[in-house]
Design a protein around this motif. Sequence first.
Motif, PDB file in Angstrom:
ATOM      1  N   PHE A 225       0.814  -1.212   0.000  1.00 28.50           N
ATOM      2  CA  PHE A 225       0.000   0.000   0.000  1.00 28.50           C
ATOM      3  C   PHE A 225       0.852   1.270   0.000  1.00 28.50           C
ATOM      4  O   PHE A 225       2.059   1.212  -0.207  1.00 28.50           O
ATOM      5  N   THR A 248      -8.727   6.252  -2.992  1.00 26.43           N
ATOM      6  CA  THR A 248      -9.837   5.358  -3.338  1.00 26.43           C
ATOM      7  C   THR A 248      -9.263   3.973  -3.652  1.00 26.43           C
ATOM      8  O   THR A 248      -8.083   3.848  -3.983  1.00 26.43           O
ATOM      9  N   ASP A 249     -10.104   2.958  -3.588  1.00 26.65           N
ATOM     10  CA  ASP A 249      -9.651   1.597  -3.895  1.00 26.65           C
ATOM     11  C   ASP A 249      -9.105   1.529  -5.318  1.00 26.65           C
ATOM     12  O   ASP A 249      -8.111   0.851  -5.582  1.00 26.65           O
ATOM     13  N   GLU A 250      -9.770   2.266  -6.197  1.00 24.95           N
ATOM     14  CA  GLU A 250      -9.403   2.208  -7.608  1.00 24.95           C
ATOM     15  C   GLU A 250      -8.006   2.788  -7.857  1.00 24.95           C
ATOM     16  O   GLU A 250      -7.177   2.178  -8.531  1.00 24.95           O
ATOM     17  N   ARG A 252      -5.690   3.285  -5.564  1.00 24.21           N
ATOM     18  CA  ARG A 252      -4.728   2.470  -4.817  1.00 24.21           C
ATOM     19  C   ARG A 252      -4.313   1.257  -5.644  1.00 24.21           C
ATOM     20  O   ARG A 252      -3.131   0.909  -5.727  1.00 24.21           O
ATOM     21  N   GLU A 253      -5.285   0.635  -6.276  1.00 25.86           N
ATOM     22  CA  GLU A 253      -4.978  -0.542  -7.067  1.00 25.86           C
ATOM     23  C   GLU A 253      -4.113  -0.169  -8.271  1.00 25.86           C
ATOM     24  O   GLU A 253      -3.134  -0.863  -8.589  1.00 25.86           O
ATOM     25  N   GLU A 331      -3.045 -10.876  -1.858  1.00 22.85           N
ATOM     26  CA  GLU A 331      -4.448 -10.892  -1.417  1.00 22.85           C
ATOM     27  C   GLU A 331      -4.586 -11.074   0.094  1.00 22.85           C
ATOM     28  O   GLU A 331      -5.649 -10.832   0.648  1.00 22.85           O
ATOM     29  N   SER A 334      -3.618  -6.506   4.107  1.00 15.38           N
ATOM     30  CA  SER A 334      -4.711  -5.535   4.195  1.00 15.38           C
ATOM     31  C   SER A 334      -4.327  -4.387   5.118  1.00 15.38           C
ATOM     32  O   SER A 334      -3.348  -4.467   5.860  1.00 15.38           O
TER      33      SER A 334
END
Length: 658
Positions: A225, A248-250, A252-253, A331, A334
Amino acid sequence: MFKKILIANRGEIACRVMRTAHRMGVATVAVYSDADAKSLHVEMADEAIRIGPAPVSESYLKADRIIEAAKSTGADAIHPGFGFLSENPDFVEAVEAAGLTFIGPSASAIRAMGLKDAAKKLMEKAGVPVVPGYHGEEQDPDFLAKQADEIGYPVLIKARAGGGGKGMRRVDDPAEFAASLISASREAEASFGDGACLIEKYILSPRHIEIQVFGDDHGNAVHLFERDCSLQRRHQKVIEEAPAPDMTDEVREAMGEAAVKAAKAISYSGAGTIEFIVDGANGLRTNGFWFMEMNTRLQVEHPVTEEITGVDLVEWQLRVAAGAPLPTKQEDLSINGWAFEARIYAEDAANNFLPATGRLSHLRFPDNARIETGVRAGDEITPFYDPMIAKLIVHADTRAEALRRLHAALVATQAAGSVTSLEFLARLASHEGFAAGDVDTGLIERDIEALTKESSAPKIAVALAAVVSLGLAEPLSAEMQPFDRRDGFRLWGPGEATARLIVGGEEQSLLVGISSDGYRVTVDGEQVSISLRHLGDCIEITHSGGVSTAYFAKDTRSVTIYIDGTHEFAMVDPLAAAGGSDGGGDDVRAPMPGLVKAVTANVGDEVEEGAALAMMEAMKMEHTLKAPRAGIVAAVNAVAGDQVDEGAVLIALEPVDG
Ligand code: ADP
Ligand code: ADP
Ligand code: MG
């Protein structure tokens, strides 16, 4: 796993690495210079080897001596920490040639990312977005000026070999380009022995967001992250956090994927950081971040990532270097909660962050924060190394709670014996824009005045300082009761004394009266009554507003009171006060111990007030010494190359008509 490792570093990072090594049952070898013989990292290590005199070029940068120390102590591997030899590919090769393991990436990966221009070309090829600009070989000033025109102003000139914010110039006006290029290139040549520059588009509303990556020797790479390091002064990080506000998750990804792509492009093994410059003008976007550089080492701010992921990054470094695969898959990683880190430095925020030195006569950290430090009370901040005192790290469920804890922990941290950035950091931690997550790299500079303006000390702190300065608050021996002490005082005094302190920038005479149950101090015409009781190393003060707990520290020049923050008062030396009036305005003195880099003044020169007369280098920074007033240069006592002490008179002036 290794049996024994040598840590080729000093200070907090050496201590940090040793802590994990010891937890894993790995023995440690410290190396030290003469200036560090009694330092904390030496004390913590199982063994310690002296490698040379204080200057880094004669100690912590001496690759051969460090490798020799590893061999003579039977270490299997060398951890480089950060700074020093950590990003030096020749060192990696020498370590490996000696049959030892380098705990870090391969020499070829470091080389690929070593120069910013080559790294950018490589990243472009790998499909990672890079800052628009020119990063080719051509260095002709006219050619580069043309490139700048094409990129569009403002532009940023950057040394390709740069680091630590050096060799960087923002240019807003084409007319200033040529001069800025010369000065950036000169600084780069002096600092890195390589004056070549690249030109980048200057991103407006810039945010610095970086991704922690980790690779192994089995072809795996993950990211842990982001960290937001937008709070900077002079392009250097001040407070870092993870995750980044408004991420945002987007996005960050997308950033995580780009970072892993970058790591895989160079078969990266170990801990690394991909730094991105981000356009923060209208929220974060998947097409609004660009590769800036890769740091092929552990990063100073790695603890915030550890706090939110629960991963010990140093443990991963040791495991991966010993040949193990990464212990966790992407995965399974977190984010948990929010973390902040503040870098506490010996420096004067109000005076353009001028680095300071000094013996830390007092040092105390709060219990409710993670502290990474390499110094103890009594240790000295020397001019030879980075003047960092500690990193303070907090973690909580939410950003607001973590920020509240950061502020509280900074206020509760006590240091005396040197100027520190504590008060500045505490104000920054309660800055409204920062609290709102409204961060960009210009925030500190825009609000520098409010962040550094002198605050007025509470009357109770002034009263206590007066008592302390008179030597009345020292802890008493067990048999001696406070009453005896006051009696004793009466033997040589009238029950009244005057303390002379600088309060709020002004010299004040504070009348201290001794009463049966304590002291009466006249502060701003008001009588403040306090009584004191010693509790271990702190004092309980009873005053009209109730009972407070305070700490104090005193040295020959000042008194520091810790009560709702830090309040320092210089003591007025009666002899000095009686002596002179002009405060040495005729002399240009060394503001700190350091190396004289250049002297431009000559005896007989007539100079204007503010004219640059000499340049010094200390604590990795250059300092221009200016004329305190107009005059004629009467004497020049230093030449380039001289090592001088703090306060040394380098140049003397005399009046123009005198
Ligand atoms: P970051 O972006 O993580 O601040 P820098 O490249 O500016 O990275 O430097 C990392 C750290 O390495 C610095 O904070 C400092 O503690 C240390 N460091 C860098 N260069 C030196 C040096 N020449 N001497 C001592 N320490 C150094
Ligand atoms: P260093 O090697 O000295 O760390 P970087 O390239 O990482 O140099 O840049 C340091 C800082 O300078 C960044 O964190 C950012 O604040 C600022 N910066 C760098 N590039 C840009 C840019 N193109 N636009 C705006 N600010 C930038
Ligand atoms: Mg950087």
